[in-house]
Scaffold this active site. Structure first.
Site, PDB file in Angstrom:
ATOM      1  N   GLU A 121      -4.567   3.006   7.077  1.00 25.37           N
ATOM      2  CA  GLU A 121      -4.707   1.495   6.680  1.00 25.37           C
ATOM      3  C   GLU A 121      -3.504   0.724   7.161  1.00 25.37           C
ATOM      4  O   GLU A 121      -2.602   1.098   7.382  1.00 25.37           O
ATOM      5  CB  GLU A 121      -4.535   1.523   5.060  1.00 25.37           C
ATOM      6  N   LYS A 138      -0.346  -1.347   7.456  1.00 18.94           N
ATOM      7  CA  LYS A 138       0.905  -1.397   6.369  1.00 18.94           C
ATOM      8  C   LYS A 138       1.427  -2.883   6.496  1.00 18.94           C
ATOM      9  O   LYS A 138       2.064  -3.274   7.557  1.00 18.94           O
ATOM     10  CB  LYS A 138       2.045  -0.383   6.733  1.00 18.94           C
ATOM     11  N   ARG A 148       3.650  -5.784  -3.252  1.00 15.32           N
ATOM     12  CA  ARG A 148       3.044  -4.804  -3.934  1.00 15.32           C
ATOM     13  C   ARG A 148       2.480  -5.444  -5.398  1.00 15.32           C
ATOM     14  O   ARG A 148       3.291  -6.114  -5.917  1.00 15.32           O
ATOM     15  CB  ARG A 148       3.889  -3.728  -4.291  1.00 15.32           C
ATOM     16  N   ARG A 197       5.608  -4.215  -8.541  1.00 12.43           N
ATOM     17  CA  ARG A 197       5.859  -2.861  -8.249  1.00 12.43           C
ATOM     18  C   ARG A 197       7.043  -2.442  -9.247  1.00 12.43           C
ATOM     19  O   ARG A 197       7.184  -1.429  -9.539  1.00 12.43           O
ATOM     20  CB  ARG A 197       6.364  -2.710  -6.835  1.00 12.43           C
ATOM     21  N   GLU A 241      -1.827  -4.985  -2.270  1.00 14.39           N
ATOM     22  CA  GLU A 241      -0.567  -5.925  -1.438  1.00 14.39           C
ATOM     23  C   GLU A 241      -0.948  -7.167  -1.478  1.00 14.39           C
ATOM     24  O   GLU A 241      -2.297  -7.512  -1.313  1.00 14.39           O
ATOM     25  CB  GLU A 241      -0.256  -5.274  -0.092  1.00 14.39           C
ATOM     26  N   PHE A 299      -5.827  -1.371  -1.848  1.00 12.48           N
ATOM     27  CA  PHE A 299      -6.012  -0.060  -1.370  1.00 12.48           C
ATOM     28  C   PHE A 299      -6.177   1.008  -2.003  1.00 12.48           C
ATOM     29  O   PHE A 299      -6.390   2.226  -1.835  1.00 12.48           O
ATOM     30  CB  PHE A 299      -4.759  -0.050  -0.426  1.00 12.48           C
ATOM     31  N   ARG A 358       7.509   9.523  -4.689  1.00  9.07           N
ATOM     32  CA  ARG A 358       7.513   9.594  -2.999  1.00  9.07           C
ATOM     33  C   ARG A 358       7.154  10.631  -2.496  1.00  9.07           C
ATOM     34  O   ARG A 358       8.018  11.507  -2.143  1.00  9.07           O
ATOM     35  CB  ARG A 358       8.637   8.983  -2.798  1.00  9.07           C
ATOM     36  N   LYS A 384       4.410   6.426   5.928  1.00 10.41           N
ATOM     37  CA  LYS A 384       4.214   4.982   6.461  1.00 10.41           C
ATOM     38  C   LYS A 384       4.633   5.445   7.665  1.00 10.41           C
ATOM     39  O   LYS A 384       5.607   6.090   8.035  1.00 10.41           O
ATOM     40  CB  LYS A 384       4.966   4.101   5.505  1.00 10.41           C
TER      41      LYS A 384
END
Length: 502
Positions: free
Chosen positions: A209, A211, A216, A231, A260, A295, A362, A368
Protein backbone atom coordinates in the site's frame (compact mmCIF):
# COMPACT_ATOMS: atom_id res chain seq x y z
CA UNK A 1 -0.35 3.68 50.67
CA UNK A 2 2.29 6.26 51.57
CA UNK A 3 3.57 8.56 48.84
CA UNK A 4 7.03 7.88 50.28
CA UNK A 5 6.78 4.29 49.03
CA UNK A 6 6.08 5.53 45.52
CA UNK A 7 9.00 7.98 45.72
CA UNK A 8 11.34 5.22 46.90
CA UNK A 9 10.21 2.92 44.09
CA UNK A 10 10.60 5.71 41.54
CA UNK A 11 14.19 6.25 42.67
CA UNK A 12 14.91 2.51 42.48
CA UNK A 13 13.55 2.33 38.94
CA UNK A 14 15.53 5.40 37.88
CA UNK A 15 18.69 3.96 39.43
CA UNK A 16 18.90 0.82 37.30
CA UNK A 17 19.18 0.06 33.58
CA UNK A 18 17.94 -3.48 34.12
CA UNK A 19 14.44 -4.03 32.79
CA UNK A 20 13.96 -7.00 35.13
CA UNK A 21 14.95 -4.88 38.13
CA UNK A 22 12.53 -2.13 37.11
CA UNK A 23 9.68 -4.63 36.74
CA UNK A 24 10.46 -6.23 40.10
CA UNK A 25 10.49 -2.88 41.93
CA UNK A 26 7.25 -1.71 40.34
CA UNK A 27 5.48 -5.04 40.86
CA UNK A 28 6.49 -5.09 44.50
CA UNK A 29 4.86 -1.73 45.08
CA UNK A 30 1.69 -2.46 43.10
CA UNK A 31 1.15 -5.73 44.92
CA UNK A 32 0.84 -3.74 48.17
CA UNK A 33 -1.52 -1.06 46.81
CA UNK A 34 -5.07 -0.90 48.06
CA UNK A 35 -7.92 -0.37 45.56
CA UNK A 36 -7.92 3.40 46.01
CA UNK A 37 -4.17 3.72 45.50
CA UNK A 38 -3.71 1.61 42.37
CA UNK A 39 -4.81 4.13 39.78
CA UNK A 40 -2.91 7.17 41.12
CA UNK A 41 0.20 5.11 41.95
CA UNK A 42 0.40 3.75 38.41
CA UNK A 43 -0.12 7.25 37.01
CA UNK A 44 2.59 8.72 39.24
CA UNK A 45 5.09 6.01 38.32
CA UNK A 46 4.27 6.39 34.62
CA UNK A 47 5.28 10.06 34.97
CA UNK A 48 2.09 12.12 35.08
CA UNK A 49 -0.84 12.72 37.43
CA UNK A 50 -4.02 10.79 36.70
CA UNK A 51 -5.73 14.11 35.95
CA UNK A 52 -3.19 15.19 33.33
CA UNK A 53 -2.68 18.95 33.50
CA UNK A 54 -3.50 20.40 36.89
CA UNK A 55 -3.22 24.09 36.03
CA UNK A 56 -0.14 24.60 38.21
CA UNK A 57 2.74 26.17 36.29
CA UNK A 58 6.47 25.62 36.68
CA UNK A 59 7.06 29.02 38.29
CA UNK A 60 4.23 28.57 40.80
CA UNK A 61 5.55 25.18 41.88
CA UNK A 62 9.16 26.26 42.28
CA UNK A 63 8.32 29.57 44.00
CA UNK A 64 5.98 27.88 46.48
CA UNK A 65 6.78 28.67 50.12
CA UNK A 66 6.02 25.41 51.89
CA UNK A 67 8.13 24.06 54.74
CA UNK A 68 8.51 20.31 54.19
CA UNK A 69 7.31 17.78 56.73
CA UNK A 70 9.89 15.86 58.75
CA UNK A 71 7.78 12.70 58.78
CA UNK A 72 6.52 10.83 55.66
CA UNK A 73 2.79 10.69 56.38
CA UNK A 74 1.29 11.89 53.09
CA UNK A 75 -0.68 9.15 51.34
CA UNK A 76 -1.11 8.47 47.63
CA UNK A 77 -4.87 8.78 48.04
CA UNK A 78 -4.70 12.21 49.67
CA UNK A 79 -2.22 13.42 47.07
CA UNK A 80 -4.53 12.29 44.28
CA UNK A 81 -7.52 13.95 45.96
CA UNK A 82 -5.77 17.31 46.16
CA UNK A 83 -4.58 17.04 42.55
CA UNK A 84 -8.16 16.27 41.50
CA UNK A 85 -9.44 19.38 43.28
CA UNK A 86 -6.59 21.38 41.78
CA UNK A 87 -7.48 20.25 38.24
CA UNK A 88 -11.10 21.33 38.74
CA UNK A 89 -10.25 24.79 40.07
CA UNK A 90 -11.14 27.60 37.67
CA UNK A 91 -12.82 30.98 37.48
CA UNK A 92 -12.52 34.01 39.74
CA UNK A 93 -10.04 33.54 42.57
CA UNK A 94 -8.70 30.30 41.08
CA UNK A 95 -5.06 31.42 41.14
CA UNK A 96 -5.09 31.89 44.92
CA UNK A 97 -7.10 28.70 45.39
CA UNK A 98 -4.42 26.77 43.50
CA UNK A 99 -1.70 28.24 45.68
CA UNK A 100 -3.65 27.27 48.81
CA UNK A 101 -4.13 23.69 47.59
CA UNK A 102 -0.49 23.37 46.58
CA UNK A 103 0.64 24.77 49.92
CA UNK A 104 -1.54 22.22 51.72
CA UNK A 105 -0.07 19.40 49.63
CA UNK A 106 3.58 20.45 49.81
CA UNK A 107 3.45 21.22 53.55
CA UNK A 108 2.34 17.63 54.14
CA UNK A 109 5.21 16.30 51.98
CA UNK A 110 8.81 15.62 52.96
CA UNK A 111 11.67 17.23 51.06
CA UNK A 112 12.05 14.15 48.83
CA UNK A 113 8.31 14.03 48.22
CA UNK A 114 8.22 17.73 47.33
CA UNK A 115 10.95 17.18 44.74
CA UNK A 116 9.03 14.21 43.32
CA UNK A 117 5.78 16.19 43.13
CA UNK A 118 7.41 19.14 41.37
CA UNK A 119 8.92 16.86 38.74
CA UNK A 120 5.67 14.91 38.43
CA UNK A 121 3.58 18.02 37.83
CA UNK A 122 6.00 19.65 35.38
CA UNK A 123 6.56 16.56 33.25
CA UNK A 124 10.17 16.17 34.37
CA UNK A 125 9.71 12.83 36.15
CA UNK A 126 11.67 10.36 34.04
CA UNK A 127 12.31 7.32 36.19
CA UNK A 128 11.91 4.79 33.40
CA UNK A 129 8.47 3.32 34.05
CA UNK A 130 7.51 3.34 30.41
CA UNK A 131 4.48 1.56 29.04
CA UNK A 132 6.02 -1.83 28.33
CA UNK A 133 7.79 -1.98 31.67
CA UNK A 134 4.67 -0.97 33.58
CA UNK A 135 2.53 -3.55 31.75
CA UNK A 136 4.98 -6.28 32.72
CA UNK A 137 4.93 -5.03 36.32
CA UNK A 138 1.13 -5.07 36.43
CA UNK A 139 1.09 -8.65 35.14
CA UNK A 140 3.67 -9.71 37.71
CA UNK A 141 1.93 -8.00 40.63
CA UNK A 142 -1.47 -9.43 39.66
CA UNK A 143 0.00 -12.85 38.81
CA UNK A 144 -1.75 -12.92 35.45
CA UNK A 145 -0.40 -13.60 31.92
CA UNK A 146 1.33 -10.64 30.33
CA UNK A 147 -0.63 -11.15 27.11
CA UNK A 148 -3.92 -10.70 29.00
CA UNK A 149 -2.70 -7.37 30.41
CA UNK A 150 -1.40 -6.14 27.04
CA UNK A 151 -4.64 -7.02 25.27
CA UNK A 152 -6.76 -5.25 27.89
CA UNK A 153 -4.53 -2.19 27.58
CA UNK A 154 -4.83 -2.33 23.80
CA UNK A 155 -8.61 -2.23 24.07
CA UNK A 156 -9.03 0.39 26.81
CA UNK A 157 -5.95 2.51 26.07
CA UNK A 158 -5.25 3.46 29.71
CA UNK A 159 -2.57 2.03 31.98
CA UNK A 160 -4.43 3.01 35.13
CA UNK A 161 -7.68 1.31 34.14
CA UNK A 162 -5.78 -1.80 33.06
CA UNK A 163 -3.95 -1.94 36.40
CA UNK A 164 -7.14 -1.64 38.45
CA UNK A 165 -8.77 -4.45 36.46
CA UNK A 166 -5.76 -6.76 36.78
CA UNK A 167 -5.09 -6.13 40.46
CA UNK A 168 -8.70 -6.25 41.65
CA UNK A 169 -10.29 -8.77 39.29
CA UNK A 170 -7.43 -10.79 37.83
CA UNK A 171 -7.48 -12.44 34.42
CA UNK A 172 -11.25 -12.78 34.39
CA UNK A 173 -11.70 -9.03 34.75
CA UNK A 174 -9.15 -8.39 32.00
CA UNK A 175 -11.07 -10.68 29.66
CA UNK A 176 -14.05 -8.37 30.08
CA UNK A 177 -12.44 -5.73 27.88
CA UNK A 178 -13.84 -5.90 24.36
CA UNK A 179 -13.60 -3.73 21.29
CA UNK A 180 -16.17 -1.01 21.84
CA UNK A 181 -17.36 1.20 19.02
CA UNK A 182 -16.72 4.75 20.19
CA UNK A 183 -13.71 3.89 22.35
CA UNK A 184 -10.39 4.09 20.45
CA UNK A 185 -7.85 1.27 20.47
CA UNK A 186 -4.12 1.73 20.22
CA UNK A 187 -2.90 1.69 16.61
CA UNK A 188 -0.74 -1.07 15.19
CA UNK A 189 2.71 0.17 14.17
CA UNK A 190 5.18 -0.78 11.44
CA UNK A 191 8.89 -1.53 11.43
CA UNK A 192 11.36 -0.12 8.86
CA UNK A 193 12.42 -2.56 6.14
CA UNK A 194 15.93 -2.79 4.78
CA UNK A 195 14.51 -2.81 1.25
CA UNK A 196 11.41 -3.68 -0.71
CA UNK A 197 12.98 -6.99 -1.70
CA UNK A 198 13.76 -8.00 1.89
CA UNK A 199 10.23 -7.13 3.04
CA UNK A 200 8.60 -9.16 0.27
CA UNK A 201 10.86 -12.14 0.96
CA UNK A 202 10.18 -12.07 4.69
CA UNK A 203 6.42 -11.65 4.69
CA UNK A 204 5.23 -14.40 2.34
CA UNK A 205 1.76 -13.51 1.01
CA UNK A 206 1.49 -9.75 1.17
CA UNK A 207 -0.32 -6.59 0.22
CA UNK A 208 1.54 -3.40 -0.74
CA UNK A 209 0.00 0.00 0.00
CA UNK A 210 1.03 3.61 -0.47
CA UNK A 211 2.82 5.09 2.55
CA UNK A 212 1.40 8.58 2.70
CA UNK A 213 2.82 11.66 4.35
CA UNK A 214 -0.36 12.32 6.31
CA UNK A 215 -1.76 11.96 9.79
CA UNK A 216 -2.96 8.67 11.28
CA UNK A 217 -6.66 8.59 12.12
CA UNK A 218 -9.02 6.07 13.69
CA UNK A 219 -12.71 6.46 12.92
CA UNK A 220 -15.68 4.98 14.82
CA UNK A 221 -19.23 4.99 13.42
CA UNK A 222 -22.39 3.86 15.18
CA UNK A 223 -25.33 4.93 13.06
CA UNK A 224 -25.06 8.71 12.71
CA UNK A 225 -22.71 8.96 15.71
CA UNK A 226 -19.15 9.38 14.38
CA UNK A 227 -15.89 9.95 16.28
CA UNK A 228 -12.42 10.63 14.87
CA UNK A 229 -9.22 10.08 16.88
CA UNK A 230 -5.51 10.73 16.31
CA UNK A 231 -2.77 8.12 16.69
CA UNK A 232 -2.41 9.20 20.34
CA UNK A 233 -6.17 8.58 20.83
CA UNK A 234 -6.99 12.28 21.12
CA UNK A 235 -10.45 13.05 19.78
CA UNK A 236 -10.56 15.62 16.94
CA UNK A 237 -14.14 15.06 15.74
CA UNK A 238 -15.15 18.73 15.92
CA UNK A 239 -12.11 19.82 13.90
CA UNK A 240 -12.75 17.54 10.90
CA UNK A 241 -16.42 17.82 9.90
CA UNK A 242 -15.71 16.76 6.31
CA UNK A 243 -14.37 13.42 7.56
CA UNK A 244 -17.35 13.01 9.87
CA UNK A 245 -19.79 13.64 7.01
CA UNK A 246 -18.01 11.19 4.73
CA UNK A 247 -17.97 8.40 7.33
CA UNK A 248 -21.57 9.07 8.32
CA UNK A 249 -22.52 8.44 4.70
CA UNK A 250 -20.85 5.01 4.48
CA UNK A 251 -23.28 2.14 3.76
CA UNK A 252 -22.79 0.34 7.06
CA UNK A 253 -24.33 0.63 10.51
CA UNK A 254 -21.24 0.26 12.70
CA UNK A 255 -17.58 0.36 11.71
CA UNK A 256 -14.12 1.02 13.17
CA UNK A 257 -11.56 2.10 10.59
CA UNK A 258 -7.81 2.73 10.65
CA UNK A 259 -6.39 5.10 8.10
CA UNK A 260 -4.50 8.17 7.05
CA UNK A 261 -5.73 11.62 6.19
CA UNK A 262 -4.01 14.45 4.39
CA UNK A 263 -4.59 17.67 2.53
CA UNK A 264 -4.06 17.61 -1.23
CA UNK A 265 -3.18 20.26 -3.79
CA UNK A 266 -5.45 20.94 -6.77
CA UNK A 267 -3.47 18.43 -8.85
CA UNK A 268 -3.82 15.71 -6.21
CA UNK A 269 -0.32 15.95 -4.70
CA UNK A 270 0.07 15.85 -0.90
CA UNK A 271 0.44 19.17 0.82
CA UNK A 272 3.18 19.58 3.49
CA UNK A 273 2.56 17.53 6.63
CA UNK A 274 2.35 20.68 8.76
CA UNK A 275 -0.67 21.87 6.76
CA UNK A 276 -2.51 18.63 7.47
CA UNK A 277 -1.64 18.79 11.17
CA UNK A 278 -2.81 22.40 11.42
CA UNK A 279 -6.38 21.16 11.03
CA UNK A 280 -6.05 18.93 14.10
CA UNK A 281 -5.61 21.87 16.40
CA UNK A 282 -8.52 23.81 14.97
CA UNK A 283 -11.86 24.18 16.71
CA UNK A 284 -13.85 24.56 13.50
CA UNK A 285 -13.64 23.69 9.80
CA UNK A 286 -11.11 25.51 7.65
CA UNK A 287 -10.91 26.01 3.88
CA UNK A 288 -8.21 23.34 3.68
CA UNK A 289 -10.08 20.05 3.30
CA UNK A 290 -8.77 16.66 4.35
CA UNK A 291 -9.03 13.49 2.27
CA UNK A 292 -9.15 10.12 4.11
CA UNK A 293 -7.52 6.90 2.92
CA UNK A 294 -8.43 3.83 4.97
CA UNK A 295 -6.23 0.75 5.20
CA UNK A 296 -7.76 -1.43 7.92
CA UNK A 297 -11.16 -2.39 9.31
CA UNK A 298 -11.34 -3.53 12.95
CA UNK A 299 -15.12 -3.88 13.21
CA UNK A 300 -17.99 -4.01 10.74
CA UNK A 301 -21.72 -4.24 11.46
CA UNK A 302 -21.52 -5.99 14.80
CA UNK A 303 -18.52 -8.23 13.99
CA UNK A 304 -15.15 -7.59 15.66
CA UNK A 305 -12.21 -8.26 13.33
CA UNK A 306 -9.15 -7.68 15.52
CA UNK A 307 -8.41 -11.40 15.71
CA UNK A 308 -8.97 -12.15 12.03
CA UNK A 309 -6.14 -12.14 9.44
CA UNK A 310 -5.51 -9.05 7.32
CA UNK A 311 -6.89 -10.72 4.18
CA UNK A 312 -10.32 -10.93 5.85
CA UNK A 313 -10.09 -7.45 7.32
CA UNK A 314 -9.15 -6.15 3.87
CA UNK A 315 -12.27 -7.67 2.35
CA UNK A 316 -14.37 -6.01 5.04
CA UNK A 317 -12.52 -2.74 4.40
CA UNK A 318 -13.40 -2.71 0.70
CA UNK A 319 -17.00 -3.53 1.53
CA UNK A 320 -17.20 -0.69 4.07
CA UNK A 321 -15.39 2.21 2.38
CA UNK A 322 -15.21 1.43 -1.35
CA UNK A 323 -13.23 4.10 -3.20
CA UNK A 324 -11.74 5.44 0.02
CA UNK A 325 -9.37 2.46 0.38
CA UNK A 326 -5.71 3.44 0.25
CA UNK A 327 -4.08 2.68 -3.15
CA UNK A 328 -2.20 -0.60 -3.36
CA UNK A 329 -2.40 -4.21 -4.43
CA UNK A 330 -1.14 -7.77 -4.07
CA UNK A 331 1.07 -7.84 -7.17
CA UNK A 332 3.58 -5.56 -8.95
CA UNK A 333 5.13 -4.27 -5.72
CA UNK A 334 7.87 -2.36 -7.53
CA UNK A 335 5.33 -0.57 -9.71
CA UNK A 336 3.23 0.35 -6.66
CA UNK A 337 6.34 1.82 -5.02
CA UNK A 338 7.16 3.80 -8.17
CA UNK A 339 3.57 5.05 -8.45
CA UNK A 340 3.53 6.10 -4.80
CA UNK A 341 6.73 8.10 -5.15
CA UNK A 342 5.53 9.65 -8.41
CA UNK A 343 2.35 10.77 -6.63
CA UNK A 344 4.49 12.57 -4.03
CA UNK A 345 4.17 10.06 -1.18
CA UNK A 346 6.90 8.59 1.06
CA UNK A 347 7.06 4.99 -0.16
CA UNK A 348 5.02 1.87 0.56
CA UNK A 349 3.86 -0.36 3.39
CA UNK A 350 4.25 -4.11 2.95
CA UNK A 351 1.90 -6.17 5.12
CA UNK A 352 1.58 -9.91 5.67
CA UNK A 353 -1.91 -11.06 4.68
CA UNK A 354 -2.04 -13.57 7.54
CA UNK A 355 -1.17 -10.96 10.20
CA UNK A 356 -3.52 -10.10 13.05
CA UNK A 357 -4.00 -6.54 14.28
CA UNK A 358 -1.40 -6.22 17.06
CA UNK A 359 -2.44 -2.86 18.49
CA UNK A 360 0.28 -0.75 20.04
CA UNK A 361 3.08 -2.95 18.75
CA UNK A 362 5.80 -2.35 16.21
CA UNK A 363 6.03 -5.83 14.74
CA UNK A 364 7.61 -7.25 11.60
CA UNK A 365 4.32 -8.17 9.93
CA UNK A 366 3.94 -4.54 8.78
CA UNK A 367 7.06 -3.04 7.21
CA UNK A 368 7.59 0.42 5.76
CA UNK A 369 9.80 0.98 2.72
CA UNK A 370 11.14 4.51 2.11
CA UNK A 371 13.96 5.54 -0.25
CA UNK A 372 15.21 8.08 2.28
CA UNK A 373 15.83 6.66 5.72
CA UNK A 374 14.42 8.58 8.66
CA UNK A 375 14.23 8.20 12.43
CA UNK A 376 11.81 9.76 14.90
CA UNK A 377 13.97 11.10 17.75
CA UNK A 378 13.39 13.09 20.93
CA UNK A 379 14.62 16.68 21.31
CA UNK A 380 16.76 16.87 24.46
CA UNK A 381 18.27 20.35 24.13
CA UNK A 382 19.17 23.09 21.66
CA UNK A 383 22.11 25.45 21.28
CA UNK A 384 21.87 29.15 20.52
CA UNK A 385 22.84 29.88 16.93
CA UNK A 386 25.55 32.10 15.46
CA UNK A 387 25.75 34.42 12.44
CA UNK A 388 22.39 34.67 10.69
CA UNK A 389 20.94 32.35 13.36
CA UNK A 390 21.89 34.58 16.27
CA UNK A 391 18.94 34.83 18.63
CA UNK A 392 17.51 31.48 17.55
CA UNK A 393 17.77 28.06 19.15
CA UNK A 394 19.38 26.10 16.34
CA UNK A 395 21.56 23.03 16.94
CA UNK A 396 19.31 20.26 18.30
CA UNK A 397 20.49 17.54 20.70
CA UNK A 398 18.74 14.31 19.69
CA UNK A 399 17.92 11.24 21.74
CA UNK A 400 16.70 7.74 20.92
CA UNK A 401 14.22 5.93 23.14
CA UNK A 402 15.59 3.47 25.69
CA UNK A 403 13.54 0.26 25.14
CA UNK A 404 14.07 -0.65 28.80
CA UNK A 405 12.35 2.50 30.02
CA UNK A 406 15.26 4.78 30.86
CA UNK A 407 15.58 8.39 29.71
CA UNK A 408 16.28 9.05 25.99
CA UNK A 409 19.85 8.26 24.94
CA UNK A 410 21.66 11.01 23.06
CA UNK A 411 22.83 9.96 19.59
CA UNK A 412 23.74 13.19 17.85
CA UNK A 413 23.12 16.83 16.99
CA UNK A 414 21.93 18.69 13.91
CA UNK A 415 21.24 22.25 12.79
CA UNK A 416 20.49 21.32 9.16
CA UNK A 417 17.19 21.38 7.30
CA UNK A 418 15.56 24.21 9.24
CA UNK A 419 13.68 27.05 7.59
CA UNK A 420 13.54 30.52 9.12
CA UNK A 421 9.91 29.85 10.04
CA UNK A 422 10.82 26.60 11.81
CA UNK A 423 13.68 28.28 13.67
CA UNK A 424 11.34 30.99 14.99
CA UNK A 425 8.73 28.46 16.12
CA UNK A 426 11.36 26.15 17.61
CA UNK A 427 13.00 28.94 19.62
CA UNK A 428 9.70 29.90 21.22
CA UNK A 429 8.40 26.34 21.74
CA UNK A 430 11.58 24.93 23.28
CA UNK A 431 11.93 27.77 25.77
CA UNK A 432 8.41 27.02 26.98
CA UNK A 433 9.49 23.51 28.02
CA UNK A 434 13.02 24.29 29.18
CA UNK A 435 14.25 22.42 32.24
CA UNK A 436 17.68 24.04 32.51
CA UNK A 437 19.28 26.92 30.62
CA UNK A 438 22.92 27.91 30.32
CA UNK A 439 24.74 30.57 28.32
CA UNK A 440 24.74 28.58 25.08
CA UNK A 441 22.47 25.55 25.52
CA UNK A 442 18.86 25.16 26.64
CA UNK A 443 17.91 21.73 27.99
CA UNK A 444 14.24 20.82 27.60
CA UNK A 445 11.77 18.28 28.91
CA UNK A 446 11.63 15.34 26.47
CA UNK A 447 8.25 16.19 24.96
CA UNK A 448 8.92 16.88 21.26
CA UNK A 449 9.56 14.25 18.60
CA UNK A 450 11.33 15.32 15.42
CA UNK A 451 11.74 13.33 12.20
CA UNK A 452 15.38 13.17 11.14
CA UNK A 453 16.70 12.13 7.75
CA UNK A 454 20.20 10.65 7.84
CA UNK A 455 22.80 8.80 5.80
CA UNK A 456 23.46 6.15 8.42
CA UNK A 457 25.17 5.68 11.77
CA UNK A 458 28.71 5.19 13.02
CA UNK A 459 30.37 3.87 16.15
CA UNK A 460 31.15 6.73 18.51
CA UNK A 461 32.46 7.12 22.05
CA UNK A 462 31.14 10.68 22.17
CA UNK A 463 27.60 9.64 23.08
CA UNK A 464 26.43 7.22 25.80
CA UNK A 465 24.77 4.85 23.34
CA UNK A 466 28.06 4.20 21.57
CA UNK A 467 26.61 5.31 18.23
CA UNK A 468 26.22 8.60 16.37
CA UNK A 469 24.11 9.80 13.46
CA UNK A 470 25.75 10.54 10.10
CA UNK A 471 24.72 13.69 8.20
CA UNK A 472 21.48 14.18 10.09
CA UNK A 473 18.98 16.84 9.00
CA UNK A 474 15.55 17.87 10.21
CA UNK A 475 12.56 16.85 8.10
CA UNK A 476 9.81 18.08 10.42
CA UNK A 477 8.47 17.95 13.95
CA UNK A 478 5.91 15.23 14.67
CA UNK A 479 3.13 16.68 16.86
CA UNK A 480 1.18 13.47 16.23
CA UNK A 481 3.74 11.42 18.16
CA UNK A 482 4.92 11.42 21.75
CA UNK A 483 8.35 10.31 23.06
CA UNK A 484 7.06 6.80 23.83
CA UNK A 485 6.67 6.34 20.05
CA UNK A 486 10.17 7.53 19.13
CA UNK A 487 12.65 5.11 17.57
CA UNK A 488 14.81 3.13 19.98
CA UNK A 489 18.57 3.08 20.40
CA UNK A 490 18.42 -0.40 18.87
CA UNK A 491 16.96 1.08 15.68
CA UNK A 492 19.91 3.50 15.51
CA UNK A 493 22.46 0.75 16.13
CA UNK A 494 20.85 -1.32 13.38
CA UNK A 495 22.09 1.33 10.92
CA UNK A 496 25.75 0.63 11.73
CA UNK A 497 27.79 -0.80 8.82
CA UNK A 498 27.45 -4.58 8.77
CA UNK A 499 24.22 -4.46 10.77
CA UNK A 500 21.91 -4.28 7.80
CA UNK A 501 21.81 -0.49 7.80
CA UNK A 502 21.77 2.04 5.02
Amino acid sequence: MLLADVVTTSAAVAGTRSRLAKVKALAGLLAQAGPGAIEPAVAFLAGAPRQGRTGAGWRTLYDLAATPSDVPELTVERTDSILEELSRTSGKGSAQKRVDLLTELFTAATQQEQDFLRRLMTGELRQGALEGVMLDAIASAAEVPGEAVRRAFMLCGRLTVTAVAALTGGEQELKGFKLEVGRPVRPMLASPAESLESALAELGEYIVEYKMDGARIQVHKDGDDVHVYTRTLREITESVPELVDLVRGLLCRTVVLDGETLALTDDGKPRPFQETMSRFGATSQRELLLRPYFFDCLHLDGVDLLDTPLRERNEALHKAVGEHVIPGGRTDAEQILADSLEAGHEGVMVKALDSLYAAGRRGKSWQKVKPEHTLDLVVLAAEWGHGRRTGYLSNLHLGARDPDGGPPIMVGKTFKGMTDELLAWQTKALQEIQSQAGDWVVHVRPEFVVEIELDGAQVSTRYPGGVALRFARVVRYRPDKDPAEADTIDAVRALLPGKGGI
